[in-house]
Design a protein around this motif. Structure first.
Motif, PDB file in Angstrom:
ATOM      1  N   THR C  15       0.572  -1.263  -0.077  1.00 24.72           N
ATOM      2  CA  THR C  15       0.044  -0.153   0.095  1.00 24.72           C
ATOM      3  C   THR C  15       0.818   0.936  -0.258  1.00 24.72           C
ATOM      4  N   ALA C  16       2.310   1.346   0.632  1.00 19.60           N
ATOM      5  CA  ALA C  16       3.496   2.146   0.275  1.00 19.60           C
ATOM      6  C   ALA C  16       2.954   3.096  -1.232  1.00 19.60           C
ATOM      7  N   GLN C  17       3.177   4.549  -1.174  1.00 15.73           N
ATOM      8  CA  GLN C  17       3.024   5.078  -1.593  1.00 15.73           C
ATOM      9  C   GLN C  17       3.824   6.470  -2.127  1.00 15.73           C
ATOM     10  N   LEU C  18       4.526   6.837  -2.972  1.00 14.84           N
ATOM     11  CA  LEU C  18       5.309   7.949  -3.475  1.00 14.84           C
ATOM     12  C   LEU C  18       4.879   9.435  -2.955  1.00 14.84           C
ATOM     13  N   PRO C  19       5.284  10.004  -2.231  1.00 16.49           N
ATOM     14  CA  PRO C  19       5.633  11.225  -1.883  1.00 16.49           C
ATOM     15  C   PRO C  19       4.619  11.929  -2.842  1.00 16.49           C
ATOM     16  N   ARG C  20       3.623  12.727  -2.921  1.00 18.38           N
ATOM     17  CA  ARG C  20       3.513  13.435  -4.252  1.00 18.38           C
ATOM     18  C   ARG C  20       4.259  15.048  -4.988  1.00 18.38           C
ATOM     19  N   LYS C  21       5.253  15.310  -3.821  1.00 14.40           N
ATOM     20  CA  LYS C  21       6.045  16.280  -3.655  1.00 14.40           C
ATOM     21  C   LYS C  21       7.022  15.546  -3.180  1.00 14.40           C
ATOM     22  N   HIS C  22       8.067  15.706  -4.111  1.00 12.71           N
ATOM     23  CA  HIS C  22       9.480  15.405  -3.129  1.00 12.71           C
ATOM     24  C   HIS C  22      10.935  16.006  -3.386  1.00 12.71           C
ATOM     25  N   TYR C  23      12.553  16.072  -2.749  1.00 14.51           N
ATOM     26  CA  TYR C  23      13.182  16.413  -3.708  1.00 14.51           C
ATOM     27  C   TYR C  23      13.845  16.081  -5.212  1.00 14.51           C
ATOM     28  N   LEU C  24      13.160  14.799  -5.757  1.00 15.63           N
ATOM     29  CA  LEU C  24      13.041  15.157  -6.886  1.00 15.63           C
ATOM     30  C   LEU C  24      12.517  15.362  -7.913  1.00 15.63           C
ATOM     31  N   ASN C  25      11.318  16.007  -7.648  1.00 12.43           N
ATOM     32  CA  ASN C  25      10.289  16.405  -8.533  1.00 12.43           C
ATOM     33  C   ASN C  25      10.095  17.805  -8.925  1.00 12.43           C
ATOM     34  N   GLN C  26      10.735  17.801  -7.783  1.00 12.64           N
ATOM     35  CA  GLN C  26      10.661  19.733  -7.609  1.00 12.64           C
ATOM     36  C   GLN C  26      10.901  20.025  -8.039  1.00 12.64           C
ATOM     37  N   GLU C  27      12.192  20.182  -9.075  1.00 16.50           N
ATOM     38  CA  GLU C  27      12.118  20.892 -10.327  1.00 16.50           C
ATOM     39  C   GLU C  27      12.400  20.084 -11.471  1.00 16.50           C
ATOM     40  N   HIS C  28      12.507  20.262 -12.844  1.00 12.04           N
ATOM     41  CA  HIS C  28      12.873  19.006 -13.631  1.00 12.04           C
ATOM     42  C   HIS C  28      13.890  19.870 -14.672  1.00 12.04           C
ATOM     43  N   THR C  29      14.071  20.812 -14.227  1.00  9.92           N
ATOM     44  CA  THR C  29      15.013  21.429 -15.625  1.00  9.92           C
ATOM     45  C   THR C  29      16.597  20.980 -14.746  1.00  9.92           C
ATOM     46  N   LEU C  30      17.474  20.654 -16.402  1.00 10.20           N
ATOM     47  CA  LEU C  30      18.716  20.519 -15.519  1.00 10.20           C
ATOM     48  C   LEU C  30      19.926  21.698 -14.547  1.00 10.20           C
ATOM     49  N   LYS C  31      19.210  22.835 -15.395  1.00 14.23           N
ATOM     50  CA  LYS C  31      20.037  24.009 -14.133  1.00 14.23           C
ATOM     51  C   LYS C  31      19.260  23.990 -13.043  1.00 14.23           C
ATOM     52  N   SER C  32      17.928  22.759 -12.569  1.00 18.23           N
ATOM     53  CA  SER C  32      17.671  22.812 -11.144  1.00 18.23           C
ATOM     54  C   SER C  32      18.604  21.785 -10.458  1.00 18.23           C
ATOM     55  N   TRP C  33      19.455  21.382 -11.258  1.00 20.29           N
ATOM     56  CA  TRP C  33      20.062  20.754 -10.302  1.00 20.29           C
ATOM     57  C   TRP C  33      21.248  21.108 -10.771  1.00 20.29           C
ATOM     58  N   LEU C  34      22.197  21.360 -11.645  1.00 19.45           N
ATOM     59  CA  LEU C  34      23.381  22.018 -11.821  1.00 19.45           C
ATOM     60  C   LEU C  34      23.654  23.464 -11.131  1.00 19.45           C
ATOM     61  N   LEU C  35      22.446  24.269 -10.250  1.00 19.02           N
ATOM     62  CA  LEU C  35      22.571  25.427  -9.767  1.00 19.02           C
ATOM     63  C   LEU C  35      21.803  25.132  -8.005  1.00 19.02           C
ATOM     64  N   THR C  36      21.114  23.386  -7.529  1.00 21.10           N
ATOM     65  CA  THR C  36      20.764  23.289  -6.674  1.00 21.10           C
ATOM     66  C   THR C  36      21.665  24.278  -5.522  1.00 21.10           C
ATOM     67  N   GLY C  37      20.843  23.901  -4.272  1.00 22.14           N
ATOM     68  CA  GLY C  37      21.685  24.590  -2.878  1.00 22.14           C
ATOM     69  C   GLY C  37      21.373  23.216  -2.082  1.00 22.14           C
ATOM     70  N   ASP C  38      20.651  21.919  -2.762  1.00 21.71           N
ATOM     71  CA  ASP C  38      20.089  21.523  -1.912  1.00 21.71           C
ATOM     72  C   ASP C  38      20.830  20.003  -1.448  1.00 21.71           C
ATOM     73  N   HIS C  39      21.401  19.621  -0.003  1.00 19.11           N
ATOM     74  CA  HIS C  39      22.184  18.745  -0.228  1.00 19.11           C
ATOM     75  C   HIS C  39      21.687  17.290  -0.819  1.00 19.11           C
ATOM     76  N   LYS C  40      20.868  17.353  -0.759  1.00 19.31           N
ATOM     77  CA  LYS C  40      20.445  15.725  -0.572  1.00 19.31           C
ATOM     78  C   LYS C  40      20.666  15.345  -2.880  1.00 19.31           C
ATOM     79  N   ARG C  41      20.247  16.856  -3.598  1.00 18.80           N
ATOM     80  CA  ARG C  41      20.637  16.645  -5.015  1.00 18.80           C
ATOM     81  C   ARG C  41      22.343  16.650  -4.953  1.00 18.80           C
ATOM     82  N   ILE C  42      22.574  17.167  -4.591  1.00 14.89           N
ATOM     83  CA  ILE C  42      24.223  17.416  -4.569  1.00 14.89           C
ATOM     84  C   ILE C  42      24.576  15.579  -4.193  1.00 14.89           C
ATOM     85  N   ALA C  43      24.348  14.837  -3.355  1.00 18.95           N
ATOM     86  CA  ALA C  43      24.960  13.602  -3.401  1.00 18.95           C
ATOM     87  C   ALA C  43      24.442  13.062  -4.544  1.00 18.95           C
TER      88      ALA C  43
END
Lengths: 107, 245, 556
Positions: C15-43
């Motif tokens: 019955t487990a579900q993915l959360p609707r919004k999370h750090y991976l789908n918050q933004e999708h652009t390449l820029k949002s990855w390359l300029l991120t300050g989010d420690h999870k994305r940098i990881a």
């Protein structure tokens, strides 16, 4: 309940160091600079480098304590400075343990 | 920011939109926490700088004891007065930097800018004197690798100088290698510092740092004083070996 | 903590579900990855980059093993072989092992574990990734331009005078990558000191955080010494200053002192985060608080501090003084104490635990066995007399591969599998990953155990050819390496597969106690909806069993 991560330091007042202290430190540094240059011209044998280093350490302490505010800072920052000194001394003493005891050394 | 509220330790709930100072980044709870983190981070960076220069000080210690006559001879070719003047210049720049931090604390924009510019001028003066000294070294052929000759150490023209055996005279290269590595690395730090100072001045003109948020200027002050401390040690170690001869 | 009444049944995931919004789908652009300050994305950025470098280093390893299949230099010319093992070492150490666990798992988890929204300096965290990439590019450039053949140790005067390869480019790459490591360590230390949630005292921190704290101290204090050493080497090569050059009066041994002052602590930079992972995994899969929490926590710090006092054991045969060698040999034995404390405490944690054998636990068991062998052979090598016989042979190669690959890489894979559901929200396929863990272990033993024997028999390291009587053991080692390669390629296949097809994991698939398991998988960008208030010790499984009403609310 302990929550020192965030709040421990909030109670520590941010200390403003005024021009009087800065000027006093500045003149002390100037006098030391004159002193160390003057002493260098006097033959004191092995004491020359000792005195030169002692004056340099004293000057560095003045800068760290007052210009860099460590005198007024938290224990954590004092510990940080001390740990830097400690590790540098580890590098020096442990390396010297080799250099001073080499049978063929130049020491 | 999605989260509407932050629960503090004693359960008090602050409405974030109102209790959020302009300079507080979202992941910090309070301004003090942010300020403490920044200065702690800066100190840790200075710790790495201590170890960075520490390697060269270690090398200096070993070779000075091994090749003491060469170090004395090398040291006596340096101009002690230029070295002393440079020490004075650098201590003055430390004072002006400290006063700049104080001005920012007191929110005095004009005096902040004045002190920052004074610091830049003194920094450039230091580098100017240093480059005069470097130029002299090239003329005297005291630059290991680029132009080096042991002639002056084996057959000194100065009657007071002690002539070295050719073998020991070769070792003056170690002294000058360390001289250039240490003062060069120090000068590099000065150049980086002056570059940052220029940026700080421009931003100070725009009103930054005198609005109560002065972490940047405070931390840069730490860096500048650190560079000063390195020189405080370089001066006696490089310029003041057995000057009485 | 008693181990009775705790959960051994893992939660139902149907019955487990993915959360609707999370750090991976918050933004999708390449820029949002390359300029991120989010420690999870940098990881995640770090994860991709170090995986890339791992496979480059692995390709070099395959070349080495293929070359050593036969006694002669049949595949590669000897000088090419020198370049190949140098690049293997440089890439694996500076671009994989040093950043591996800290920059990926540490970056991802430390803020969450201490209840913070991010690391203290997000921009510096991003900068550290860019520096890492820049350093990596320099090293790749050195490789493409023709390689380096100094070995990863850059021994002077070999590196400064006798080799005509791209030493400066590679040294510059390591210098830059070193700053990435310094900045990561600096960020961790400040974060752990300043960003802990209310109630998260030092002795409630998960041992993962303690291990990273200790490793960060080493990164901050050790790396700059390597930096200045490499700068001096580069200056010696380019403009001819003479700090290490014996013809000008320099001492090549001083280079060794300065180099190993970093590079010995560096092995603790590599292993401490691995040990940190193992503490979490062992506790979770035996459903027991780590035995002797305080001892394990302090043993990390002790390893970090002792690590600065032992470097010259790499130099016993290089001509340091006998008295000094004696001192360093004795001090080396000290490091065995905190390491043994860890191993024994993990074993005691297993005792009477409700042990289950999920993939991370299999890797962790692999770690325990292989690290113990690696650590004990380290004691052999730390004893002066043995070292004279064994150093610069394959014994030492086997020793550090047992610690680094058998220890660190096993721990890294354990951690990657363990937190994969948290990082991606999906489970990896359990049965094939168990197979991968077992294959890795078997392949590893076959690859490196023969090398102990080879070294003991006297086969020197760093040679392209060897006497024919060593061939049997070398063939065994190469065969093992191909099994090992399968073990590493399998996760490379099923991990990306699971991103799309893996079962949805749910918040706490392992019923673990860390704060990271009390939030959604994958986490929200700001990690927590409310700053958590911690009122229990780490690894408190009774608290976990009773905490449904306290459960941190999630958006999803």
């Amino acid at each position: 309940m302990s929550q020192h991560g965030a709040t421990e330091l909030e109670h520590q007042e941010h200390h403003v160091v005024g021009p009087k202290v800065y000027l006093a430190v500045f003149f002390a540094l100037m006098i030391c600079t004159g002193l160390t240059t003057w002493v260098a011209f006097i033959d004191l044998g092995v004491l020359n480098p000792v005195i030169a280093l002692a004056i340099a350490c004293f000057k560095a302490c003045l800068v760290v304590l007052f210009f860099m505010h460590i005198h007024y800072s938290s224990k954590l920052l004092k510990l940080t400075v001390a740990s830097g000194l400690f590790i540098f001394l580890v590098l020096v003493t442990m390396t010297l343990s080799d250099y001073i005891s080499r049978a063929w050394g130049l020491w | 920011m999605d989260s509407p509220a932050i629960a503090t330790g004693n359960g008090e709930v602050l409405a974030e939109a109102h209790a959020h100072p302009a300079h507080l980044r979202h992941h910090f709870e309070t301004v003090e926490q942010q300020r403490d983190a920044a200065s702690f981070g800066m100190w840790l960076f200075l710790l790495t700088e201590v170890m960075f220069f520490g390697g060269m000080f270690m090398a200096y210690l070993v070779y000075r004891n091994w090749y003491h006559p060469a170090f004395v001879a090398g040291c006596n070719t340096l101009n002690i007065w230029l070295g002393t003047i440079n020490t004075v210049v650098l201590i003055c720049s430390s004072l002006t930097m400290a006063m700049a931090v104080y001005s920012a604390e007191m929110r005095r924009k004009k005096s902040l800018i004045t002190y920052l510019i004074l610091t830049i001028v003194l920094g450039i003066a230091f580098l100017g004197i240093k480059s005069v000294e470097y130029a002299e070294k090239f003329e005297l052929h005291h630059v290991p690798g680029a132009s080096f000759s042991i002639e002056q150490f084996v057959h000194p023209t100065n009657p007071k100088a002690v002539a070295l055996a050719p073998d020991m005279a070769e070792k003056t290269q170690v002294y000058f290698s360390l001289y250039f590595a240490m003062t060069g690395m120090h000068a590099l730090h000065m150049i980086i510092g002056i570059t940052i100072l220029l940026i700080l001045v421009v931003r100070a003109f725009g009103g930054a740092y005198t609005d109560g948020h002065m972490t940047t200027i405070e931390n840069f002050g730490l860096y500048w004083h650190f560079v000063d401390i390195i020189w405080i040690f370089l001066f006696p170690l490089l310029y003041l070996i057995s000057r009485y001869r | 903590m008693s181990s009775t009444n705790t959960i051994v049944q893992l939660p139902d995931q149907s019955t487990a579900q993915l959360p609707r919004k999370h750090y991976l789908n918050q933004e999708h652009t390449l820029k949002s990855w390359l300029l991120t300050g989010d420690h999870k994305r940098i990881a995640m950025l770090y994860l991709f980059s170090i995986t890339f470098f791992f496979f480059i280093g692995g390709a070099f390893a395959s070349l080495i093993r293929l070359q050593l299949l036969t006694p002669g230099s049949d595949l590669l010319a000897p000088d090419t072989y020198n370049k190949v093992f140098s690049m293997h070492g440089i890439v694996m150490i500076f671009l994989f092992l040093v950043p591996s666990v800290p920059a990926t798992l540490g970056n991802f988890l430390i803020p969450i574990m201490i209840g913070a929204k991010d690391l203290a300096f997000p921009k510096i965290n991003l900068l550290s990734w860019y520096l890492f990439i820049a350093g990596g590019l320099f090293i790749l450039a050195a490789m493409i331009l023709g390689g380096v053949d100094t070995g990863w140790t850059f021994t002077t005067p070999l590196s400064t005078h006798y080799l005509n390869t791209h030493v400066v480019t590679a040294a510059l790459g390591i210098f830059i990558a070193g700053f990435a490591s310094i900045l990561t360590g600096l960020n961790f230390i400040v974060t752990i000191h300043r960003m802990r949630a209310p109630g998260m005292t030092w002795f409630r921190l998960p041992l993962f955080v303690w291990g990273h704290y200790a490793a960060s101290i080493l990164m901050v204090l050790g790396t700059p010494v390597l930096a200045i050493t490499l700068v001096l080497v580069a200056l010696e090569r380019t403009i001819g200053i003479g700090v290490f050059d014996p013809t000008k009066g320099g001492d090549p041994l001083l280079f060794q002192h300065l180099f190993w002052f970093y590079s010995h602590p560096a092995v603790y930079i590599m292993i401490l985060p691995g040990m940190a992972v193992i503490s979490e995994v062992i506790s979770t899969f035996s459903r027991k608080r780590v035995f002797g929490y305080t001892a394990v926590a302090f043993s990390s710090v002790a390893i970090a501090i002792f690590g600065f006092f032992v470097w010259a054991h790499h130099m016993f045969i290089m001509g340091i003084s006998n008295y000094s060698a004696l001192v360093f040999s004795l001090l080396t034995m000290l490091v065995a104490v905190p390491s043994a404390i860890k191993i024994f405490n993990w074993a005691a944690t297993l005792y009477k635990g409700s042990i289950t054998f999920e993939t991370p636990m299999l890797y962790a068991f692999g770690f325990l066995g292989l690290f113990t062998i690696g650590g004990l052979t380290g004691v052999f090598l730390g004893s002066m007399g043995m070292d004279v016989h064994l150093t610069e042979t394959y014994f030492i190669v086997a020793h550090f591969h047992f610690v680094m690959v058998g220890g660190m890489l096993m721990a890294y894979l354990a951690g990657l599998h363990f937190w994969w559901p948290k990082m991606t929200g999906r489970m990896y396929p359990e049965s094939i990953s168990k197979l991968a863990a077992v294959v890795t272990f078997i392949g590893f033993i076959f690859t490196f155990f023969p090398q102990f024997v080879l070294g003991y028999l006297g086969m020197p390291r760093r040679y392209a050819s060897y006497p024919p009587e060593f061939q049997v053991l070398n063939v065994l080692s190469t065969a093992g390496a191909s099994i090992l390669a399968v073990g590493y390629l399998l996760p490379m296949l099923y991990m990306p597969w699971s991103l799309k097809y893996g079962k949805i994991a749910g918040n706490n698939p392992w019923q673990a106690t860390g704060l990271e398991w009390q939030i959604t998988s994958p986490p929200l960008t700001e990690n927590f909806v409310e700053t958590p208030i911690v009122d229990h010790e780490a690894y408190d499984y009774e608290w976990l069993a009773n905490q449904t009403e306290h459960e941190v609310k999630t958006v999803g």
